[in-house]
Motif scaffolding. Structure first.
Motif, PDB file in Angstrom:
ATOM      1  N   GLU A  52       0.826  -1.195   0.000  1.00 54.85           N
ATOM      2  CA  GLU A  52       0.000   0.000   0.000  1.00 54.85           C
ATOM      3  C   GLU A  52       0.864   1.249   0.000  1.00 54.85           C
ATOM      4  OE1 GLU A  52      -2.370  -0.584   3.499  1.00 54.85           O
ATOM      5  OE2 GLU A  52      -3.832  -1.782   2.414  1.00 54.85           O
ATOM      6  N   VAL A  53       0.330   2.306  -0.625  1.00 55.38           N
ATOM      7  CA  VAL A  53       1.025   3.586  -0.694  1.00 55.38           C
ATOM      8  C   VAL A  53       0.032   4.684  -0.337  1.00 55.38           C
ATOM      9  CG1 VAL A  53       2.222   5.203  -2.223  1.00 55.38           C
ATOM     10  CG2 VAL A  53       2.575   2.751  -2.507  1.00 55.38           C
ATOM     11  N   ASP A  54       0.390   5.537   0.610  1.00 50.08           N
ATOM     12  CA  ASP A  54      -0.417   6.714   0.945  1.00 50.08           C
ATOM     13  C   ASP A  54       0.111   7.880   0.121  1.00 50.08           C
ATOM     14  OD1 ASP A  54      -1.814   5.293   2.874  1.00 50.08           O
ATOM     15  OD2 ASP A  54      -0.480   5.908   4.493  1.00 50.08           O
ATOM     16  N   ARG A  55      -0.795   8.505  -0.645  1.00 47.66           N
ATOM     17  CA  ARG A  55      -0.387   9.649  -1.461  1.00 47.66           C
ATOM     18  C   ARG A  55      -1.601  10.505  -1.766  1.00 47.66           C
ATOM     19  NH1 ARG A  55       1.242   6.541  -6.995  1.00 47.66           N
ATOM     20  NH2 ARG A  55       3.088   6.251  -5.769  1.00 47.66           N
ATOM     21  N   PRO A  56      -1.388  11.782  -2.100  1.00 46.43           N
ATOM     22  CA  PRO A  56      -2.519  12.653  -2.434  1.00 46.43           C
ATOM     23  C   PRO A  56      -3.221  12.185  -3.715  1.00 46.43           C
ATOM     24  CG  PRO A  56      -0.417  13.866  -2.526  1.00 46.43           C
ATOM     25  CD  PRO A  56      -0.107  12.457  -2.160  1.00 46.43           C
ATOM     26  N   MET A  57      -4.474  12.570  -3.862  1.00 50.77           N
ATOM     27  CA  MET A  57      -5.254  12.152  -5.030  1.00 50.77           C
ATOM     28  C   MET A  57      -4.637  12.636  -6.341  1.00 50.77           C
ATOM     29  SD  MET A  57      -9.149  12.457  -3.643  1.00 50.77           S
ATOM     30  CE  MET A  57      -9.872  11.803  -5.127  1.00 50.77           C
ATOM     31  N   VAL A  58      -3.967  13.770  -6.327  1.00 50.94           N
ATOM     32  CA  VAL A  58      -3.355  14.274  -7.558  1.00 50.94           C
ATOM     33  C   VAL A  58      -2.237  13.352  -8.043  1.00 50.94           C
ATOM     34  CG1 VAL A  58      -3.950  16.682  -7.107  1.00 50.94           C
ATOM     35  CG2 VAL A  58      -1.746  15.800  -6.345  1.00 50.94           C
TER      36      VAL A  58
END
Length: 86
Positions: free
Chosen positions: A21-27
Motif C-alpha cells: 500500500e502507498v499513501d499519497r494525495p489524489m493528484v
C-alpha cells in the motif's frame, strides 16, 4: 490522505509478498509506485471499501445516534421512478 494498493509482478513470481500500500494525495493517484523490494513492475489494484450499516436495535455500530434509513426503492434514477417511460 488516500491509500492505494499495488501488486508487484516481480515479487509475485518470486514468492515474496506481492501486494503493498502507498499513501499519497489524489493528484498523484496515477503515478507509478516502486514496491518495498525496489521493483518498478507494479500495477495499481482496484480496492473496495465497505462502510458499516445498521446493527441490531437500529443504532450505529459505535452506539451513537440511529443509523440513517435507506431511501425507498423505486424512486428517482433512470427507469427507477418511471419518469422516462421505462
Amino acid at each position: 490522505m488516500p491509500r492505494y494498493e499495488f501488486r508487484c509482478r516481480e515479487c509475485a513470481s518470486g514468492g515474496a509478498p506481492e501486494t503493498f500500500e502507498v499513501d499519497r494525495p489524489m493528484v498523484a493517484a496515477s503515478d507509478p509506485a516502486t514496491c518495498p523490494s525496489g521493483h518498478t513492475d507494479t500495477v495499481k489494484l482496484l480496492s473496495t471499501v465497505s462502510l458499516g450499516g445498521r446493527s441490531p436495535g437500529g443504532r450505529s455500530p459505535g452506539g451513537g445516534a440511529p443509523a440513517p434509513a435507506m431511501a425507498p426503492a423505486g424512486g428517482g434514477g433512470c427507469c427507477g421512478g418511471g419518469c422516462c417511460g421505462g
